[in-house]
Design a protein around this motif. Structure first.
Motif, PDB file in Angstrom:
ATOM      1  N   GLU A 166       0.835  -1.202   0.000  1.00 49.41           N
ATOM      2  CA  GLU A 166       0.000   0.000   0.000  1.00 49.41           C
ATOM      3  C   GLU A 166       0.870   1.252   0.000  1.00 49.41           C
ATOM      4  O   GLU A 166       0.651   2.189  -0.772  1.00 49.41           O
ATOM      5  CB  GLU A 166      -0.906  -0.020   1.242  1.00 49.41           C
ATOM      6  N   LYS A 170       1.064   4.292  -2.858  1.00 43.68           N
ATOM      7  CA  LYS A 170       0.813   5.693  -2.515  1.00 43.68           C
ATOM      8  C   LYS A 170       2.012   6.558  -2.869  1.00 43.68           C
ATOM      9  O   LYS A 170       1.886   7.641  -3.436  1.00 43.68           O
ATOM     10  CB  LYS A 170       0.575   5.815  -1.004  1.00 43.68           C
ATOM     11  N   LEU A 174       1.837   9.644  -5.609  1.00 44.25           N
ATOM     12  CA  LEU A 174       2.139  11.017  -5.204  1.00 44.25           C
ATOM     13  C   LEU A 174       3.467  11.479  -5.788  1.00 44.25           C
ATOM     14  O   LEU A 174       3.625  12.632  -6.193  1.00 44.25           O
ATOM     15  CB  LEU A 174       2.174  11.124  -3.685  1.00 44.25           C
ATOM     16  N   PRO A 235       3.260  21.077   3.720  1.00 42.03           N
ATOM     17  CA  PRO A 235       2.203  20.055   3.727  1.00 42.03           C
ATOM     18  C   PRO A 235       2.344  19.007   2.624  1.00 42.03           C
ATOM     19  O   PRO A 235       1.342  18.424   2.241  1.00 42.03           O
ATOM     20  CB  PRO A 235       0.962  20.908   3.493  1.00 42.03           C
ATOM     21  N   MET A 238       2.597  14.123   3.401  1.00 48.51           N
ATOM     22  CA  MET A 238       1.608  13.130   3.799  1.00 48.51           C
ATOM     23  C   MET A 238       2.051  11.697   3.523  1.00 48.51           C
ATOM     24  O   MET A 238       1.640  10.768   4.208  1.00 48.51           O
ATOM     25  CB  MET A 238       0.279  13.398   3.078  1.00 48.51           C
ATOM     26  N   ASP A 242       3.269   7.020   6.250  1.00 52.76           N
ATOM     27  CA  ASP A 242       2.807   5.736   5.720  1.00 52.76           C
ATOM     28  C   ASP A 242       3.951   4.958   5.093  1.00 52.76           C
ATOM     29  O   ASP A 242       4.101   3.758   5.312  1.00 52.76           O
ATOM     30  CB  ASP A 242       1.706   5.965   4.662  1.00 52.76           C
ATOM     31  N   MET A 300       3.461  16.867  15.427  1.00 52.09           N
ATOM     32  CA  MET A 300       2.816  15.599  15.101  1.00 52.09           C
ATOM     33  C   MET A 300       3.599  14.430  15.695  1.00 52.09           C
ATOM     34  O   MET A 300       2.999  13.437  16.109  1.00 52.09           O
ATOM     35  CB  MET A 300       2.651  15.454  13.599  1.00 52.09           C
ATOM     36  N   ALA A 303       2.545  13.363  19.117  1.00 50.11           N
ATOM     37  CA  ALA A 303       1.318  12.593  19.331  1.00 50.11           C
ATOM     38  C   ALA A 303       1.510  11.104  19.065  1.00 50.11           C
ATOM     39  O   ALA A 303       0.563  10.345  19.156  1.00 50.11           O
ATOM     40  CB  ALA A 303       0.215  13.148  18.437  1.00 50.11           C
ATOM     41  N   TYR A 313       7.935  11.077  11.709  1.00 48.78           N
ATOM     42  CA  TYR A 313       7.589  12.489  11.893  1.00 48.78           C
ATOM     43  C   TYR A 313       8.817  13.299  12.293  1.00 48.78           C
ATOM     44  O   TYR A 313       8.969  14.455  11.896  1.00 48.78           O
ATOM     45  CB  TYR A 313       6.492  12.627  12.947  1.00 48.78           C
TER      46      TYR A 313
ATOM     47  N   TRP B 622      -2.068  16.275  17.587  1.00 46.31           N
ATOM     48  CA  TRP B 622      -3.165  15.327  17.346  1.00 46.31           C
ATOM     49  C   TRP B 622      -4.000  15.799  16.161  1.00 46.31           C
ATOM     50  O   TRP B 622      -4.364  15.014  15.288  1.00 46.31           O
ATOM     51  CB  TRP B 622      -4.008  15.232  18.612  1.00 46.31           C
ATOM     52  N   THR B 625      -2.242  15.029  12.968  1.00 43.46           N
ATOM     53  CA  THR B 625      -2.259  13.641  12.534  1.00 43.46           C
ATOM     54  C   THR B 625      -3.655  13.215  12.071  1.00 43.46           C
ATOM     55  O   THR B 625      -3.796  12.175  11.447  1.00 43.46           O
ATOM     56  CB  THR B 625      -1.808  12.711  13.662  1.00 43.46           C
ATOM     57  N   PHE B 627      -5.216  14.508   9.784  1.00 50.62           N
ATOM     58  CA  PHE B 627      -5.206  14.560   8.319  1.00 50.62           C
ATOM     59  C   PHE B 627      -4.590  13.312   7.717  1.00 50.62           C
ATOM     60  O   PHE B 627      -4.726  13.047   6.537  1.00 50.62           O
ATOM     61  CB  PHE B 627      -4.438  15.792   7.826  1.00 50.62           C
ATOM     62  N   GLN B 628      -3.867  12.573   8.556  1.00 48.29           N
ATOM     63  CA  GLN B 628      -3.171  11.383   8.073  1.00 48.29           C
ATOM     64  C   GLN B 628      -4.168  10.234   7.973  1.00 48.29           C
ATOM     65  O   GLN B 628      -4.113   9.273   8.715  1.00 48.29           O
ATOM     66  CB  GLN B 628      -2.042  11.049   9.044  1.00 48.29           C
ATOM     67  N   GLY B 630      -4.704   8.127   5.615  1.00 48.05           N
ATOM     68  CA  GLY B 630      -4.367   6.951   4.839  1.00 48.05           C
ATOM     69  C   GLY B 630      -5.046   6.957   3.484  1.00 48.05           C
ATOM     70  O   GLY B 630      -4.800   6.116   2.641  1.00 48.05           O
ATOM     71  N   ASN B 631      -5.896   7.933   3.294  1.00 41.70           N
ATOM     72  CA  ASN B 631      -6.636   8.021   2.042  1.00 41.70           C
ATOM     73  C   ASN B 631      -5.892   8.930   1.068  1.00 41.70           C
ATOM     74  O   ASN B 631      -5.595  10.087   1.379  1.00 41.70           O
ATOM     75  CB  ASN B 631      -8.022   8.595   2.352  1.00 41.70           C
ATOM     76  N   TYR B 635      -4.594  13.251   0.772  1.00 39.68           N
ATOM     77  CA  TYR B 635      -3.218  13.687   0.585  1.00 39.68           C
ATOM     78  C   TYR B 635      -3.115  14.648  -0.597  1.00 39.68           C
ATOM     79  O   TYR B 635      -2.426  15.664  -0.530  1.00 39.68           O
ATOM     80  CB  TYR B 635      -2.300  12.485   0.338  1.00 39.68           C
ATOM     81  N   LEU B 638      -4.432  18.098   0.214  1.00 35.67           N
ATOM     82  CA  LEU B 638      -3.464  18.882   0.979  1.00 35.67           C
ATOM     83  C   LEU B 638      -2.307  19.333   0.116  1.00 35.67           C
ATOM     84  O   LEU B 638      -1.815  20.455   0.226  1.00 35.67           O
ATOM     85  CB  LEU B 638      -2.936  18.043   2.134  1.00 35.67           C
TER      86      LEU B 638
END
Lengths: 514, 652
Positions: A166, A170, A174, A235, A238, A242, A300, A303, A313, B622, B625, B627-628, B630-631, B635, B638
């Motif tokens: 996966e 991705k 991207l 930004p 993303m 992952d 981030m 967290a 992160y 928090w 994250t 926004f993370q 996984g979709n 992404y 953004l």
């Protein structure tokens, strides 16, 4: 001035690209070997040793050029020959060597029996070296794509891992999207200046007065976006968590250290060499990217409870620190990048190396509290991890401190006081997730009696962890030598005055001014 | 060769430190290594100094080890500077240091932590050498802090005794106050000159500063603040008497011969800066003179043999500051050298006495104080060698003609007197010094009388146990006695043949400051008369002690009545410790406990800022994250927002 290489002749080009050629030769040989021998564990290890030999011999070829102080005859047309290239390529090669060393044990344990694994690392490294050597936007793009495609595949190389597949998909989607922005940016810059050569771009901008040319500005903006994706700046970050989480751990280290360093090397060269004089057009954008990336990455990371994701992160945050060095747009910034990238490569490889030791099954699920009491059971491993965490935090006495301090210096020197203050504040936030790791290891009891029984670093991985920890401390206390090398390697990154004044402008430069 | 002298003690520290963890019983190896590195260090230093003396050179030798912090304008190298001044200090530190190491072999023989002791002592010598050899302020500062650390470790060496651990802390904290001044001075020098290398700063100083201007005055006063802390001058002197809690050889090495003189060294090293700031010079001299007198009065009434010597050290350091304050740098260094001999000797002698007393009391399981002079008396019968060499040192410090202390102290007073023609203040300083010298002769004679003469007050059973200390302890004493007796010939007064050798030797270091110093010259007649006066002072002090004090009538410590009146004030150090406690320590403690900790730290900082910021940070993280998803679609959205953002930043 050392050896002068005339890049217009085939012989000159051969000598100028010797390290890349050596590595390509090895990679082709490895491909043949893999074609005949791809059976199992034994063949996999042989491929790894071959890759190690390839990288080490390439490093020597590179250092031979460096020692000869090879310089181009006139301006660098396609390939740059300068200290910045040698120094940054050294960082990539060291990163790749340590990645292979970490992988030797890892692939056996995770039963990844595909020799392509090492092959792709070699090709990715070639791409990185081309990126740092590129004196032309087209060459740079070629290097970038060679590297990127290999890394996409590496992300998903463990076909038994659903997350890996996966993440690879991705990343690829991207990444292709981002490459589109980059190549569009290159096209617009060519349209504005009439050239893709990095030196001539600088000449054109000055001679034609393109500082506020709309097409150029749009091109620079798109170029920044392309790179921002590659370095994982917020930004455009993303994909990072992952992908870093899904990829095999040594590959994650490779991406966080070498891939990122390569993108920064290319970005630094463009920004300082070609666009250093038109800093007003891009500084603002990079300034904001740096701020958002530093703050976003650190907040981030705060967290996260899973170690690998936290490090992902954290690597975003470090990209923010490096962007700060880019913002200065000076040779000091480039020197700070070299120092930082070296220290960061060491610490990343080391930290992911420890992670590979303490984790199982792709390490997706190693939580920070799983490290509880590591110091009591595995004192040396815990000590090394503590060094890595403190160095990432930028604690005095570690290389991370000197690196961050160097970046800070470059920002202050460029009168970026606010950015410097934000950098320091962001670092304070980062203590909130690095220190708990140390506290878990040293101040808590192991959850069970059997905890950490199997967490033993073996073979080459142990050497990587030990050597990186020792080097980080050594550099932390005696940074002088490395600082000298960083500074002398980047002090001719700006085009020399002779080129900017007298060099010919591009053949159809006149068109651009219309 | 010089780097070897520095490296060897460090290696000794490493090996002994290792042994203290893994082979705590290997005392023989520790002795050989601990003493051996010092002797070898002394020999290599000697070779270096002989080389320096033999070679023709117009600039100091600079030994660059490595570039430590090359940052923009600030170039700090780890470099050592070997010149005439550091050569003198080198000889004192390694020479006296080696003797004290030998003495320690006997003194510490039965201690449980024998390897740890030698590890610390070696480390101290290493840092002291870094201090005196550093070629720039930062390297000097490393040594300065390092010796402070070792001093702290050694004062609190017996840390299971809480009073001793507290004494270590007190020394450390008081020194920090001074270090603050030194650091500020360094920053100001860097701002003004753009360098911290001694040679560059001193070359640039005449152009960079206005003579007697506010900047140079402030810099030198801040430097002096550092010296006040390290060299225990008023008002930061109270740590030194407490520092006597450490082993006695440590008191001899650190708190008499070497570390506490670092302040004098620093002023002599930066002589050109002080010469350009005459006001600071006068302050230094005045503080020195007042300290010399003040500490001498306290020493009059101490019963603890080490306390007498501690206050005596404070007083003698005051003399040295008088010298460097009036601009007689060679005289200051001269007294530093002679003082190193006779005070190290006195401390080691006292150490022998305490060692023997302690053994005797230990043998009879008596809880008496082995350091209280009221418990001693008549010891010369049992310890003839110790008594003899300590008399040599006493005569030297009292200023009996021909011995080292006479020449060095006389020179300081003469230099101060000579400047009296220019400013009356210097006559006052001279007078303070002269009275202090009188008291010195008195209290030292008192110490000797009570310790070695009169009847023995140890007790019947204990007296049988008294004997001379072993040769490893008396041997170094004899060598130091020779130094105390003959050290004066290093720098004889101008009216004698062969005069001023040390002054001539130090000329390359001090000549930069000559143009800024007022001409001070005494006629030969006046110089003879001052020498005569000094002799009278010494004689008067000793005779008075002999006449007034009656060791025969003294009772043992436990039977002694409580002191009253002035005597009690003196015994209690003028209640300065109590004063500091009431005025500074307790209010600070109260403010930090009640206000800073309770209200500001716990309430405002912890409550609002720390926990608040942590909560807000976690919340923001928090949100980030979330926004993370996984979709991939999220992404890309953004990503596109980012594109707009970058393009607008470029366009704007």
């Amino acid at each position: 001035m050392g050896m002068v290489v005339n890049l217009a002749t085939p012989a000159g080009l051969f000598w100028g690209m010797l390290p890349e050629i050596v590595l390509t030769g090895w990679a082709l040989a490895l491909m043949l070997v893999a074609g005949w021998r791809h059976g199992g564990e034994e063949d996999q290890r042989f491929a790894g040793q071959l890759a190690l030999a390839a990288l080490v011999s390439t490093l020597f070829a590179l250092w031979w050029l460096w020692a000869k102080d090879a310089r181009p005859d006139g301006i660098a047309l396609m390939i740059a020959l300068d200290g910045f290239r040698y120094a940054s390529s050294t960082i990539f090669l060291l990163g790749a060597i340590m990645t292979v060393m970490l992988s030797l044990g890892y692939v056996r344990r995770e039963r990844i029996h595909t020799p392509e694994y090492y092959l792709l690392i070699l090709f990715a490294t070639i791409g990185m070296m081309v990126m740092s050597a590129a004196a032309d936007l087209i060459v740079l793009f070629l290097g970038l794509e060679i590297m990127s495609i290999c890394v996409y595949v590496l992300t998903g190389i463990n076909r038994r891992s659903v997350f890996g597949a996966e993440a690879a998909l991705k990343y690829f989607l991207l990444g292709a999207f981002a490459s589109g922005f980059l190549i569009y940016g290159i096209a617009l810059i060519y349209g504005a200046t009439g050239t893709t050569n990095l030196t001539l771009i600088a000449v054109s901008i000055t001679n034609l007065g393109l500082q506020s040319n709309g097409m150029l500005m749009a091109g620079i903006g798109l170029l920044i976006i392309g790179f921002a994706f590659k370095v994982g700046a917020v930004p455009f970050h993303m994909w990072t968590p992952d992908v870093y989480e899904g990829a095999p751990t040594p590959i994650t280290a490779f991406m966080a250290a070498a891939v990122k360093a390569a993108a920064f090397a290319a970005l630094m060269r463009i920004m300082v060499h070609s666009l250093g004089e038109s800093i007003g057009t891009w500084q603002n954008a990079v300034w904001w990217l740096a701020v958002v990336t530093m703050l976003g990455g650190n907040l981030m990371a705060l967290a996260q409870r899973r170690l690998k994701r936290m490090l992902a992160y954290s690597s975003i945050a470090h990209a923010g620190y490096l962007l700060t060095a880019v913002v200065s747009g000076t040779e000091t910034g480039a020197a700070a990048y070299l120092f930082y990238a070296f220290a960061y490569t060491l610490v990343t490889l080391g930290a992911f190396g420890v992670l590979a030791v303490v984790g199982r099954n792709g390490e997706r699920d190693v939580r920070i509290d799983d490290l509880a009491g590591l110091a009591a059971k595995r004192p040396w491993l815990a000590f090394a991890m503590a060094v890595f965490m403190l160095s990432l935090l930028g604690f005095p006495g570690t290389a991370g401190f000197m690196a961050k301090w160097y970046v800070l210096m470059s920002a202050i020197e460029a009168d970026q006081w606010k950015l410097g203050i934000i950098l320091v504040l962001a670092s304070v936030v980062s203590a909130g997730y690095y220190l708990p790791v140390v506290m878990e290891m040293y101040m808590n009891q192991p959850i069970t009696e059997e905890a950490h029984q199997e967490s033993v670093a073996v073979g080459a991985g142990r050497w990587v962890i030990g050597a990186t920890a020792a080097l980080l401390l050594l550099i932390g206390f005696f940074p002088g030598r490395l600082m000298d090398v960083s500074r002398s390697s980047s002090d001719d990154l700006k085009p020399s005055a002779a080129f900017t004044l007298n060099a010919p402008t591009g053949p159809d430069a006149g068109m651009a001014s219309r | 060769m010089i780097w070897l002298a520095v490296l060897l003690p460090f290696l000794g520290f490493l090996v002994n430190g290792w042994l203290s963890f893994f082979r705590p019983d290997a005392k023989r190896a520790v002795s050989v290594i601990g003493v051996g590195v010092l002797v070898a260090s002394f020999i290599s230093a000697l070779a270096g100094v002989v080389g320096l003396a033999g070679a023709v050179h117009d600039a100091p030798y600079i030994v660059h080890m490595w570039s430590w912090m090359p940052v923009g304008e600030l170039q700090v190298d780890l470099a050592f500077q070997v010149d005439e001044l550091s050569a003198v200090m080198l000889m004192v530190v390694t020479g006296v240091g080696a003797l004290i190491h030998v003495f320690s072999v006997g003194y510490m023989r039965e201690d449980r932590s024998y390897p740890r002791y030698f590890a610390y002592l070696n480390l101290f010598v290493f840092f002291m050498l870094v201090l005196i050899l550093g070629a720039n302020f930062p390297v000097l500062f490393i040594g300065w802090e390092g010796v402070g650390l070792c001093s702290y470790l050694l004062i609190g060496f017996w840390f299971d005794d809480e009073a001793k651990a507290t004494a270590g802390k007190k020394a450390f904290i008081m020194n920090r106050i001074g270090d603050f001044g030194l650091l500020l001075a360094m920053f100001m020098i860097f701002r003004a000159v753009g360098s911290l290398d001694f040679l560059e700063v001193f070359d640039a100083a005449p152009a960079a500063f206005v003579t007697n201007g506010p900047e140079i005055t402030l810099i030198t006063l801040l430097l002096f603040l550092g010296c006040i802390g390290k060299s225990a001058q008023i008002p930061l002197y109270t740590w030194l008497p407490d520092a006597m809690a450490g082993p006695t050889p440590v008191s001899a090495l650190i708190h008499a011969a070497t570390m506490v003189t670092a302040g004098v060294y620093l002023i002599a090293r930066t002589n050109i800066l002080f010469a350009m700031a005459p006001v600071s010079g006068a302050v230094v001299a005045l503080v020195g003179a007042v300290t010399a007198l003040f500490a001498a009065t306290i020493a009059l009434k101490q019963w603890d043999i080490k306390k007498v010597l501690a206050y005596s050290t404070v007083s003698q350091l005051g003399f040295m500051f008088v010298a460097v304050g009036v601009g007689a740098y060679a005289a200051g260094i001269f007294h530093l050298v002679t003082h190193a001999f006779f005070k190290a000797l006195l401390f080691l002698g006292a150490g022998s006495v305490i060692h023997v007393m302690h053994h005797a009391y230990h043998h009879t399981h008596s809880g008496e104080d082995a350091q209280d002079m009221r418990n001693m008396g008549g010891l010369r019968k049992f310890m003839p060698w110790t008594a003899a060499v300590m008399w040599v040192a006493t005569l030297a410090i009292a200023g009996v003609p021909g011995l080292s202390g006479f020449f060095s102290k006389d020179q300081i007073l003469a230099e101060a007197f000579a400047r009296g023609q220019g400013a009356f203040l210097f006559y006052v300083i001279w007078a303070l010094g002269a009275v202090a010298a009188l008291l010195t002769a008195f209290y030292m004679t008192r110490l000797m009388l009570y310790t070695f003469h009169g009847p023995n007050r140890t007790g019947e059973a204990e007296a049988k146990q008294l004997h001379e200390a072993p040769w490893v302890m008396t041997g170094p004493l004899v060598v130091l006695a020779a130094g105390s007796a003959l050290g004066g010939f290093l720098n004889l007064p101008h009216v004698l043949p062969g005069a001023g050798w040390l002054e001539h030797w130090l000329k390359p270091v001090t000549e930069g400051s000559v143009p800024y110093l007022s001409e001070a010259h005494l006629s030969a007649g006046l110089e003879w008369r001052l020498m005569g006066l000094a002799t009278l002072i010494a004689a008067a002090g000793m005779i008075a002690a002999w006449y007034f004090l009656k060791p025969d009538r003294l009772g043992a410590a436990k039977a002694a009545p409580a002191e009253a009146g002035v005597q009690r004030v003196l015994l209690n150090n003028y209640y300065v410790d109590e004063l500091y406690n009431t005025l500074i320590v307790r209010p600070t403690d109260w403010v930090s406990r009640k206000v800073l900790w309770r209200i500001i730290d716990m309430g405002a900082i912890d409550g609002a800022v720390v926990h608040g910021a942590a909560k807000v940070s976690r919340l923001l993280g928090w949100i980030g994250t979330r926004f993370q998803t996984g979709n991939l679609g999220t992404y890309v959205v953004l990503f596109v927002i980012g594109v707009l953002f970058v393009l607008s930043a470029v366009a704007g």
